[in-house]
Design an enzyme around this catalytic site. Sequence first.
Site, PDB file in Angstrom:
ATOM      1  N   HIS A  33       0.810  -1.220   0.000  1.00 43.25           N
ATOM      2  CA  HIS A  33       0.000   0.000   0.000  1.00 43.25           C
ATOM      3  C   HIS A  33       0.843   1.270   0.000  1.00 43.25           C
ATOM      4  O   HIS A  33       0.329   2.370  -0.238  1.00 43.25           O
ATOM      5  CB  HIS A  33      -0.942   0.005   1.217  1.00 43.25           C
ATOM      6  CG  HIS A  33      -2.337   0.403   0.876  1.00 43.25           C
ATOM      7  ND1 HIS A  33      -2.632   1.494   0.073  1.00 43.25           N
ATOM      8  CD2 HIS A  33      -3.545  -0.126   1.225  1.00 43.25           C
ATOM      9  CE1 HIS A  33      -3.945   1.616  -0.048  1.00 43.25           C
ATOM     10  NE2 HIS A  33      -4.526   0.637   0.635  1.00 43.25           N
ATOM     11  N   ASP A  64      -2.455   2.848  -4.391  1.00 43.24           N
ATOM     12  CA  ASP A  64      -3.710   2.829  -3.639  1.00 43.24           C
ATOM     13  C   ASP A  64      -4.697   1.874  -4.303  1.00 43.24           C
ATOM     14  O   ASP A  64      -4.361   1.149  -5.245  1.00 43.24           O
ATOM     15  CB  ASP A  64      -4.302   4.236  -3.528  1.00 43.24           C
ATOM     16  CG  ASP A  64      -4.477   4.900  -4.901  1.00 43.24           C
ATOM     17  OD1 ASP A  64      -4.549   4.166  -5.917  1.00 43.24           O
ATOM     18  OD2 ASP A  64      -4.550   6.142  -4.953  1.00 43.24           O
TER      19      ASP A  64
END
Length: 428
Positions: free
Chosen positions: A399, A403
């Site tokens: 992450h 995204d």
Amino acid sequence: MPIVREFTLPDLGEGLTGAEVVRWLVEVGEVIAVDQPVVEVETAKAMVEVPCPYGGVVTARFGEVGEERLVGQPLVTVAVAPEPGTTVPDAAPERPLVGYGVAEGGKGARRRRVGVPVPVAEVHPVAVVTPAVVAVISPLVRRLARDNGVELTGLAGSGPDGLIVRADVDRAISARTAAPISGRTAAPAVADGSADGSIPLRGLRRTVAEKLTRSHHEIPAATCWVDADATELLAVRAQMNQDARLPKVSLLALLARISVAALARFPELNASVDLDASGAPVAIRRHQAVHLGFAAQSDRGLVVPVVRDAHLLSTEQLGAELARLTEAARAGKLTPAELTGGTFTLNNYGVFGVDGSTPILNHPEAAMLGVGRIVAKPWVHEGQLAVRQVTQLSFTFDHRVCDGGTSGGFLRFVADCLERPGMLLRQV
């Protein structure tokens, strides 16, 4: 007079400093040829057969099975008989072992068998056996002894001049099988472990454990899923494989081609994160080349061979390289170079009969595509309920690198390629 040469554990490359003895391939007193493998060792990255640059009679072995030897420590000594009438040169420097096997060169070196008895000694952890004369033993007898765990140095030969013959080995095997078992029954021991079931982490298994632990602690990973209709992809594969004269295209090769195409559209996922000395992320490194790793099962557990420069290969070439690396994994012959340097991993866990997974990323990579089993399911196709071949795709990503929008776009593109394989033509 034979000259005794010492062969030490060579440089194995990839920053490795040592290796564990897995299996001896020669016996003391055995005649070996130049560049014949003498021992199988396990490094932190691969199983490697180590060839000896000397030809002659093995006079000693150093290291028990399970013992670690460091680079530069002796492995074997070999008695080399000089050519009649020639001066024996000083020992030539040993050639480094880079990745797998010895470096190129010296292929014209003369290979000869030494037929003269020489003093030999088997090295043990505590003491050295008194030197004795060992006659050359038949390769068939050596193999019989090796396959049945019989130490030739402990046998008295009944052949001429004390030569160990097959009958001697057969008697040793029979005596061991018939030996009575006395005393208290011991608890069964687990292979490679102790009686309580403890299995030591060594070599590649330890490296994998450390890498997974680091990935789990260091990378904030997330996973998304989507179901996809793979019916059309299977139909295209069937068309590709109609011509019996051409190599078969595997499903894994098609999945690899789709992965490479998806990374071309979303290059930010072919990446890793750089850290500073304190372990804090400081930069995202995007890789120009796609070195595609794929999960493969071997006798030593899960390994991830790497297809180098996958973005430059055709589907047929991808299939050939995937097949070669898979076979090497099953045989335990992958080199350290073939197990390192990946930038993205494809995990086809559907071969184990499961639908989905949330895998741990292959550190330091930023993403992994997972493909579940393909099974017949009811599916709405062109407005009608039909039975279609459906699979579940999962995508695990770092992450810090992207995204949900990027990861979802990547996974949706992969699913669209499965459902409409013609989309791949746009990437050709």
